[in-house]
Design an enzyme around this catalytic site. Structure first.
Site, PDB file in Angstrom:
ATOM      1  N   SER A 144       0.850  -1.197   0.000  1.00 51.67           N
ATOM      2  CA  SER A 144       0.000   0.000   0.000  1.00 51.67           C
ATOM      3  C   SER A 144       0.880   1.239   0.000  1.00 51.67           C
ATOM      4  O   SER A 144       1.986   1.242   0.575  1.00 51.67           O
ATOM      5  CB  SER A 144      -0.901   0.027   1.231  1.00 51.67           C
ATOM      6  N   TYR A 157      -1.776   0.818  10.550  1.00 57.78           N
ATOM      7  CA  TYR A 157      -1.908   0.090   9.285  1.00 57.78           C
ATOM      8  C   TYR A 157      -0.698   0.349   8.388  1.00 57.78           C
ATOM      9  O   TYR A 157      -0.112  -0.578   7.819  1.00 57.78           O
ATOM     10  CB  TYR A 157      -3.188   0.531   8.583  1.00 57.78           C
TER      11      TYR A 157
END
Length: 251
Positions: A144, A157
């Site tokens: 990501s 995250y």
């Protein structure tokens, strides 16, 4: 074996209900992929995904797999590879968590880290060893853009994805010259079921756009894929913004 354009005949998906993964499988099945293993926790959603892919003409199997049970990974994935060569492994499992809640509940934060990083390290190493033993194949890992630099809004995250990204890059270097292709995919904000209710970020994309980029990356044997591609330039700039300035940006 893959065809001359890099499209796999057989595909193992770790995270078989992932929206990005399923968009990718649909695209590859239309192209050439014929055998698919969807690995994930047993659920109606997993079975429904398998049934849908069968309507496209693929031979689809479901596999009980739990990212949080690394002790089982070697046995579970070993059974898949024992069925025959796997041309591609797509590591697509992960959870976003809830930043505000997870800061107050460290156990919840640890679950994000264990799923996104620890589980992926285990499954990635098991898959890489199996691909190396057969002498060919691709390991595609969904990272990501959140892992590129810590943001106040999602650093738990993001830190898990940063670890995963570095691990995958290193694994790719370790496997260089073995016949195994390792590719890191760095999407930005993806409009999906998982992100429902979240404020849409700059340069948002879709599961279908990520799937298209993955196919192109396979054809080119890319090592890193950004989705959308403009994020490569954006992050090259943001990576060097002074920290005092960066923390004030509306990101």
């Amino acid at each position: 074996m893959k065809d001359a354009f890099g499209i796999p005949q057989s595909l193992l998906v770790l995270g078989g209900t992932s929206g990005i993964a399923l968009a990718t499988v649909r695209r590859l099945v239309v192209r050439r992929t014929r055998t698919v293993w969807l690995a994930g926790r047993p659920s109606p959603g997993l079975e429904s995904a398998a049934a849908e892919l069968r309507t496209l003409g693929a031979d689809v199997h479901t596999v009980a797999f739990d990212a949080l049970d690394p002790e089982s990974h070697e046995a579970v994935l070993g059974k898949v590879f024992a069925e025959g060569d796997v041309d591609m492994v797509l590591l697509a499992f992960g959870i976003l968590g809830d930043q505000a809640h997870d800061e107050r509940e460290p156990v919840a934060a640890v679950r994000v880290a264990q799923t996104n990083y620890t589980g992926a390290v285990s499954a990635g190493l098991v898959s890489a060893r199996a691909l190396q033993a057969q002498g060919h194949g691709s390991l595609v890992v969904l990272s990501s853009v959140a892992g590129e630099r810590a943001r106040r809004a999602d650093f738990i995250y993001g830190s898990s994805k940063a670890g995963l990204d570095v691990f995958t890059q290193g694994l790719g270097d370790a496997l260089h010259g073995t016949g195994v292709h390792v590719m890191v995919v760095r999407p930005g904000f993806v409009r999906s079921r998982v992100a429902a209710g979240l404020e849409e970020a700059f340069l948002a994309t879709t599961p279908e756009a990520v799937a298209t980029a993955i196919e192109l990356g396979l054809r080119r044997r890319s090592e890193t894929v950004w989705v959308p591609g403009a994020l490569r330039v954006v992050m090259s700039v943001l990576r060097h913004v002074p920290r005092a300035v960066f923390r004030r940006l509306p990101l």
